[in-house]
Design a protein around this motif. Structure first.
Motif, PDB file in Angstrom:
ATOM      1  N   ARG A 196     -93.129  16.285  76.753  1.00 18.47           N
ATOM      2  CA  ARG A 196     -93.741  16.734  78.010  1.00 18.47           C
ATOM      3  C   ARG A 196     -92.913  16.297  79.211  1.00 18.47           C
ATOM      4  O   ARG A 196     -92.670  17.084  80.133  1.00 18.47           O
ATOM      5  CB  ARG A 196     -95.157  16.150  78.134  1.00 18.47           C
ATOM      6  N   GLU A 197     -92.474  15.044  79.203  1.00 23.98           N
ATOM      7  CA  GLU A 197     -91.705  14.526  80.336  1.00 23.98           C
ATOM      8  C   GLU A 197     -90.348  15.223  80.438  1.00 23.98           C
ATOM      9  O   GLU A 197     -89.882  15.532  81.544  1.00 23.98           O
ATOM     10  CB  GLU A 197     -91.521  13.021  80.190  1.00 23.98           C
ATOM     11  N   ASN A 198     -89.705  15.490  79.307  1.00 25.35           N
ATOM     12  CA  ASN A 198     -88.423  16.188  79.324  1.00 25.35           C
ATOM     13  C   ASN A 198     -88.566  17.621  79.833  1.00 25.35           C
ATOM     14  O   ASN A 198     -87.723  18.101  80.601  1.00 25.35           O
ATOM     15  CB  ASN A 198     -87.803  16.188  77.921  1.00 25.35           C
ATOM     16  N   ILE A 199     -89.613  18.307  79.410  1.00 26.00           N
ATOM     17  CA  ILE A 199     -89.869  19.670  79.884  1.00 26.00           C
ATOM     18  C   ILE A 199     -90.125  19.674  81.386  1.00 26.00           C
ATOM     19  O   ILE A 199     -89.612  20.521  82.131  1.00 26.00           O
ATOM     20  CB  ILE A 199     -91.078  20.285  79.133  1.00 26.00           C
ATOM     21  N   ASN A 200     -90.917  18.714  81.838  1.00 24.58           N
ATOM     22  CA  ASN A 200     -91.243  18.615  83.262  1.00 24.58           C
ATOM     23  C   ASN A 200     -89.988  18.416  84.104  1.00 24.58           C
ATOM     24  O   ASN A 200     -89.793  19.071  85.137  1.00 24.58           O
ATOM     25  CB  ASN A 200     -92.220  17.449  83.473  1.00 24.58           C
ATOM     26  N   ARG A 201     -89.092  17.547  83.652  1.00 22.59           N
ATOM     27  CA  ARG A 201     -87.868  17.259  84.420  1.00 22.59           C
ATOM     28  C   ARG A 201     -86.854  18.387  84.298  1.00 22.59           C
ATOM     29  O   ARG A 201     -86.052  18.604  85.211  1.00 22.59           O
ATOM     30  CB  ARG A 201     -87.263  15.940  83.952  1.00 22.59           C
ATOM     31  N   LEU A 202     -86.882  19.106  83.185  1.00 21.05           N
ATOM     32  CA  LEU A 202     -85.949  20.219  82.993  1.00 21.05           C
ATOM     33  C   LEU A 202     -86.329  21.426  83.844  1.00 21.05           C
ATOM     34  O   LEU A 202     -85.479  22.018  84.525  1.00 21.05           O
ATOM     35  CB  LEU A 202     -85.911  20.614  81.516  1.00 21.05           C
ATOM     36  N   LEU A 203     -87.606  21.797  83.829  1.00 20.64           N
ATOM     37  CA  LEU A 203     -88.066  23.011  84.497  1.00 20.64           C
ATOM     38  C   LEU A 203     -88.666  22.754  85.874  1.00 20.64           C
ATOM     39  O   LEU A 203     -88.866  23.695  86.648  1.00 20.64           O
ATOM     40  CB  LEU A 203     -89.112  23.720  83.627  1.00 20.64           C
ATOM     41  N   HIS A 204     -88.969  21.488  86.172  1.00 16.90           N
ATOM     42  CA  HIS A 204     -89.622  21.120  87.437  1.00 16.90           C
ATOM     43  C   HIS A 204     -90.964  21.836  87.599  1.00 16.90           C
ATOM     44  O   HIS A 204     -91.357  22.207  88.716  1.00 16.90           O
ATOM     45  CB  HIS A 204     -88.706  21.414  88.628  1.00 16.90           C
ATOM     46  N   ILE A 205     -91.636  22.072  86.486  1.00 20.92           N
ATOM     47  CA  ILE A 205     -92.988  22.625  86.470  1.00 20.92           C
ATOM     48  C   ILE A 205     -93.831  21.737  85.564  1.00 20.92           C
ATOM     49  O   ILE A 205     -93.466  21.497  84.415  1.00 20.92           O
ATOM     50  CB  ILE A 205     -93.023  24.073  85.947  1.00 20.92           C
ATOM     51  N   HIS A 206     -94.935  21.252  86.062  1.00 15.46           N
ATOM     52  CA  HIS A 206     -95.779  20.338  85.287  1.00 15.46           C
ATOM     53  C   HIS A 206     -96.302  21.041  84.026  1.00 15.46           C
ATOM     54  O   HIS A 206     -96.591  22.247  84.045  1.00 15.46           O
ATOM     55  CB  HIS A 206     -96.959  19.885  86.156  1.00 15.46           C
ATOM     56  N   PRO A 207     -96.416  20.302  82.916  1.00 17.43           N
ATOM     57  CA  PRO A 207     -96.900  20.891  81.662  1.00 17.43           C
ATOM     58  C   PRO A 207     -98.233  21.626  81.783  1.00 17.43           C
ATOM     59  O   PRO A 207     -98.460  22.618  81.083  1.00 17.43           O
ATOM     60  CB  PRO A 207     -97.020  19.675  80.733  1.00 17.43           C
ATOM     61  N   SER A 208     -99.117  21.170  82.672  1.00 15.72           N
ATOM     62  CA  SER A 208    -100.405  21.852  82.840  1.00 15.72           C
ATOM     63  C   SER A 208    -100.210  23.251  83.409  1.00 15.72           C
ATOM     64  O   SER A 208    -100.896  24.200  83.010  1.00 15.72           O
ATOM     65  CB  SER A 208    -101.323  21.034  83.757  1.00 15.72           C
ATOM     66  N   TYR A 209     -99.264  23.397  84.333  1.00 15.07           N
ATOM     67  CA  TYR A 209     -98.985  24.704  84.919  1.00 15.07           C
ATOM     68  C   TYR A 209     -98.338  25.625  83.877  1.00 15.07           C
ATOM     69  O   TYR A 209     -98.673  26.808  83.777  1.00 15.07           O
ATOM     70  CB  TYR A 209     -98.070  24.569  86.132  1.00 15.07           C
TER      71      TYR A 209
END
Length: 405
Positions: A147-160
């Motif tokens: 989750r943290e890697n996805i958030n930092r990669l895409l700059h979109i929070h996992p909930s969004y």
């Protein structure tokens, strides 16, 4: 005029690609789409009912603007900038003489779903090749790291990302009971998005997907748009989704929060956040308060627990956020936006629209989804679009003199 319509459709395609486009570019796309949209306004669409809905949907922007003008704080003006989509999309969609509908709309929605698939597959493959980074103060389990890697990669929070994926699933399944061609491809795409959502592990969005799916299945059957076989097959799929939700590692926190320490369990953290948010709501439910005052009150209330020293938490509830920020009137406006929109979704029998609204209604109880640009753009764009479609259908069915809500 034909050239303008082609350019407009191309910009609509770009809007459908927002999940894939870097977030700092999104504003430029909206500006380009908005400037062109000004040339496509229809004066006959400036009717009392459409003006009413524009003012209703755009109200949050005007709340932020008034607050910034009163305080003069840079943080409040930054909130105004993020809130621009509240008025841009309703204005340029509700009053436009050229809005995608019918097959053109279906193609655009499919493009959005394809973009979510590209995000799901592309980001996961990228992280698989590159390798997951481990960050300080992040739990060591795989899902938290992913989750943290996805958030930092895409700059979109996992909930969004999760709520966008859930909406893409509804698009892919829309009218699937009468679709014969490419059925296997659609089902495969749905399964990929479900796996993506599983690892994003946004529990409230997952629960909202289950509830919204039940809503959609019941409505499809009641409207006689599907058969028993489809209902049974959908129920089996829904059961599997529910089982996946129960066995998701982060769902275990729902049952162990009484034993876990506050910094180890997000449910315990949220209970503290909600307790402090209600206390703040008691102070400001009349007229509201600026963002700086709210955040200071919340931070002081949270105390010195390690997790609250490392992160600055908002209310994690959009309803409470509006109540604290804009008072009871702002809260009622938010309820009005969803209430009137839901009425039109049901009245026009747009199941995908009502499912979209239900997703948000549930998710807003646990996330401030309308406090970041990604959430505001996503909600305002599709809600304005679906609402305008409903109003157009009402105009075609009824004489103008008999129109009302």
């Amino acid at each position: 005029m034909l050239a303008i319509k082609k350019i407009s459709f191309f910009l609509w395609i770009l809007l459908m690609c927002i999940p894939l486009i870097p977030q700092n570019w999104v504003s430029f796309i909206i500006i380009a789409w908005g400037v062109l949209g000004l040339t496509m306004l229809e004066k006959n669409h400036f009717t009392p009912i459409r003006i009413f809905y524009f003012l209703l949907l755009a109200s949050p922007f005007f709340f932020y603007l008034m607050q910034a003008m009163i305080t003069g704080e840079s943080q409040d003006w930054f909130l105004v900038e993020k809130a621009n989509s509240y008025w841009v999309f309703p204005f340029l969609i509700l009053f436009s003489h050229s809005m995608p509908s019918g097959n053109q709309m279906k193609r655009l929605l499919l493009i959005f779903s394809i973009n979510m698939l590209i995000v799901a597959i592309g980001s996961s493959l990228f992280l698989l090749v590159k390798g997951l980074s481990v960050f300080p103060h992040i739990p060591a389990d795989f899902i938290s790291i992913y989750r943290e890697n996805i958030n930092r990669l895409l700059h979109i929070h996992p909930s969004y990302l999760s709520i966008m994926s859930a909406f893409a699933i509804f698009i892919l399944l829309d009218d699937i009971s009468i679709i014969n061609k490419r059925l296997f491809i659609r089902i495969t795409a749905v399964l990929i998005l479900l796996v993506f959502m599983f690892f994003l592990s946004a529990r409230l969005v997952w629960a909202a997907l289950i509830i919204s799916s039940i809503w959609a299945i019941v409505n499809l059957f009641l409207l006689k748009k599907t058969a028993w076989k489809f209902v049974i097959a959908s129920s089996i799929l829904l059961g599997l989704i529910s089982i996946a939700f129960i066995f998701n590692p982060r769902s275990h926190e729902l049952f162990s929060f009484r034993e876990d320490a506050a910094h180890e369990n997000s449910v315990t953290v949220r209970s503290i956040i909600y307790s402090c948010s209600f206390k703040s709501a008691e102070r400001h439910f009349g007229l509201g308060a600026p963002s700086q005052i709210i955040q200071k009150e919340l931070s002081d209330c949270y105390g010195d627990t390690p997790v609250f020293r490392l992160h600055q938490f908002n209310t994690h509830n959009q309803y409470l956020d509006f109540l604290i920020s804009f008072g009871i009137f702002g809260f009622m406006v938010l309820i009005g936006i969803f209430g009137f929109s839901f009425y039109h979704a049901i009245h026009s029998k747009q199941i995908i629209y009502s499912s979209f609204l239900l997703l948000f209604l549930i998710c807003l109880a646990g996330e401030n989804m309308l406090s970041r640009q990604a959430g505001i753009v996503f909600f305002s764009l599709f809600n304005s679009w679906f609402l305008a479609l409903s109003l157009n259908e009402s105009s075609n069915r009824k004489p103008r003199s008999k129109q009302f809500v």
